[in-house]
Design an enzyme around this catalytic site. Structure first.
Site, short mmCIF file in Angstrom:
data_model
loop_
_atom_site.label_atom_id
_atom_site.label_comp_id
_atom_site.label_asym_id
_atom_site.label_seq_id
_atom_site.Cartn_x
_atom_site.Cartn_y
_atom_site.Cartn_z
N LYS A 189 7.76 3.25 11.42
CA LYS A 189 8.38 4.43 11.47
C LYS A 189 8.52 4.78 12.92
O LYS A 189 7.70 4.34 13.67
CB LYS A 189 8.27 5.27 10.47
C1 PLP Z 1 9.91 3.67 4.51
C2 PLP Z 1 10.64 4.39 3.37
C3 PLP Z 1 10.17 5.20 2.58
C4 PLP Z 1 8.55 4.85 2.06
O1 PLP Z 1 7.70 5.31 2.90
P1 PLP Z 1 6.14 4.82 2.95
O2 PLP Z 1 5.60 5.62 3.81
O3 PLP Z 1 6.12 3.33 3.19
O4 PLP Z 1 5.94 5.33 1.41
C5 PLP Z 1 10.85 5.76 1.72
N1 PLP Z 1 12.32 6.11 2.07
C6 PLP Z 1 12.64 5.57 3.21
C7 PLP Z 1 14.33 6.00 3.33
C8 PLP Z 1 11.90 4.69 3.83
O5 PLP Z 1 12.67 3.93 4.92
#
Ligand code: PLP
Length: 401
Positions: A189
């Site tokens: 991210k």
């Molecule tokens: C990455 C992601 C999640 C989950 O995030 P985590 O921190 O890995 O639990 C949820 N929604 C979207 C759209 C994502 O890209």
């Protein structure tokens, strides 16, 4: 392309940029003897709240946890329906299932790839309790329309901001537009704590409830029970979860947050370079950001239509991976998965925009860690895969395949 021209090392998709400040803070945390939820989490929460211009933020160990806690805190449960997008990571829908509610999908707008307000409206029933929009790729959803609809129908709005840490909509920051905002600091991210997440709630009561739910349902500041302030008894008030962030994670987050704006500028630069470099290819490129919004540039996605380009999407994935470029697919529409078809009776044909995008999309590498040579290499490789020469008018590109 000759074999020797292929870069030696694999360009990992979404590899983060970790600096010496992060490393030193992790080492200092290890030396401090306090690895769990403690002072560094408290500082990271305050820093993130300040960044978002809100009073409180609640750190979690993932965005999935933040989504689950938001739904639970909002009282969403069995018999309730939650409207969301088919073009998202499975965690969005799984969180709805974890509280016993029913996910209901509305199709996306083909241009923005975000939930379309009129489709949401068409999906509302007497059982609808919440709307869960995802700011796809970092492009903010049409929140004026979504908020108005939620207000009219008395629905809770939970923003999935996993792609949208830096996004803004009409002068307001994503995650502060709805009742809850959920952020991800997963490794790929826009900033990372390895694994981690953050929850924003629009009221102090909801923040406190979310905090309690994230730590076993124990009474306030239960983590301080081991601190020098003296032993404190805690009380379990409800059956919560084990979703708290640790100081080791926050050690990364504190410094990633200070670097976020610099990361964003570099992402924007690469995103714009891709837009220009691929303009003449037989592809559909992302729409430009809407006026009065800030796009987080989390993903750069191209759409491959076999009839136009002569290549299938999966052939493009193979071609780019073969040139040592890490690629992603965001996302195969959720109704394509047999599990959801069995469990919820979903048929991909009911959401044609999301289904088509999911079958055509390729995400190219886009991280501040990429050098100019990395970007030039990706551009040259993509152009070559689609049978085009160097970018018209460009001089020789260093590092090009
Ligand atoms: C990455 C992601 C999640 C989950 O995030 P985590 O921190 O890995 O639990 C949820 N929604 C979207 C759209 C994502 O890209």
């Amino acid at each position: 392309m000759t074999r020797t021209a292929i870069r030696r090392d694999f360009l990992t998709f979404g590899a983060p940029s970790i600096g010496s400040a992060e490393m030193d803070e992790v080492a200092a945390t290890l030396e401090s003897g306090w690895l769990g939820t403690g002072p560094r989490v408290a500082r990271f929460e305050q820093d993130f709240a300040t960044y978002k211009g809100v009073a409180q933020a609640v750190a979690m160990n993932s965005c999935t946890a933040a989504l689950h806690v938001s739904l639970a805190s909002a009282g969403v449960g069995p018999g309730d329906e939650v409207i969301t997008t088919p073009l998202t990571f499975c965690a969005t829908v799984n969180a709805i299932l974890h509280v016993g509610a029913t996910p209901v999908l509305a199709d996306v707008d083909p241009r923005s790839m975000n939930l379309a307000a009129d489709r949401i409206e068409a999906a509302v029933t007497s059982h609808t309790k919440a709307i869960l929009p995802v700011h796809f790729a970092g492009r903010p959803c049409a929140m004026d329309e979504i908020s108005a609809l939620a207000h009219d129908r008395n629905l809770v709005v939970i923003e999935d901001c996993a792609h949208a840490i830096e996004s803004e909509y009409h002068g307001r920051k994503t995650g502060t537009l709805g009742d809850f905002g959920c952020f991800s600091f997963y490794a790929t991210k826009n900033m990372t704590t390895g694994e981690g997440g953050m929850l924003l709630a629009s009221t102090p009561e909801a923040s406190e409830h979310a905090r309690r739910l994230s730590l076993h349902g124990m009474s306030r500041d239960a983590w301080k029970r081991f601190s020098a302030d003296g032993y404190r008894h805690y009380e379990v008030v409800e059956a919560g979860f084990k979703y708290n962030m640790t100081d080791l994670q926050a050690a990364l987050g504190i410094h990633q947050l200070t670097r976020l704006e610099g990361f964003w500028l570099r992402r924007k630069e690469i995103w714009n370079q891709y837009q220009e470099a691929f303009a003449d290819l037989p592809l559909v490129l992302p729409a430009e950001p809407e006026p009065e919004t800030r796009h987080a540039f989390h993903l750069y996605t191209i759409l491959v239509d076999e009839r136009r380009s002569g290549l299938t999407r999966d052939e493009v994935l193979v071609e780019l991976t073969g040139r040592n470029i890490g690629v992603g697919v965001h996302y195969l529409a959720l109704p394509e998965h047999a599990f959801y078809q069995r469990k919820l009776g979903w048929d991909p044909d009911r959401w044609p925009n999301a289904t088509r995008i999911g079958r055509q999309t390729v995400s190219l590498p886009l991280t501040p860690r990429m050098t100019d040579a990395d970007v030039a290499y990706v551009i040259a490789a993509v152009r070559k895969v689609f049978g085009a020469g160097p970018v018209p008018g460009a001089s020789s590109i260093p590092g090009a395949p």
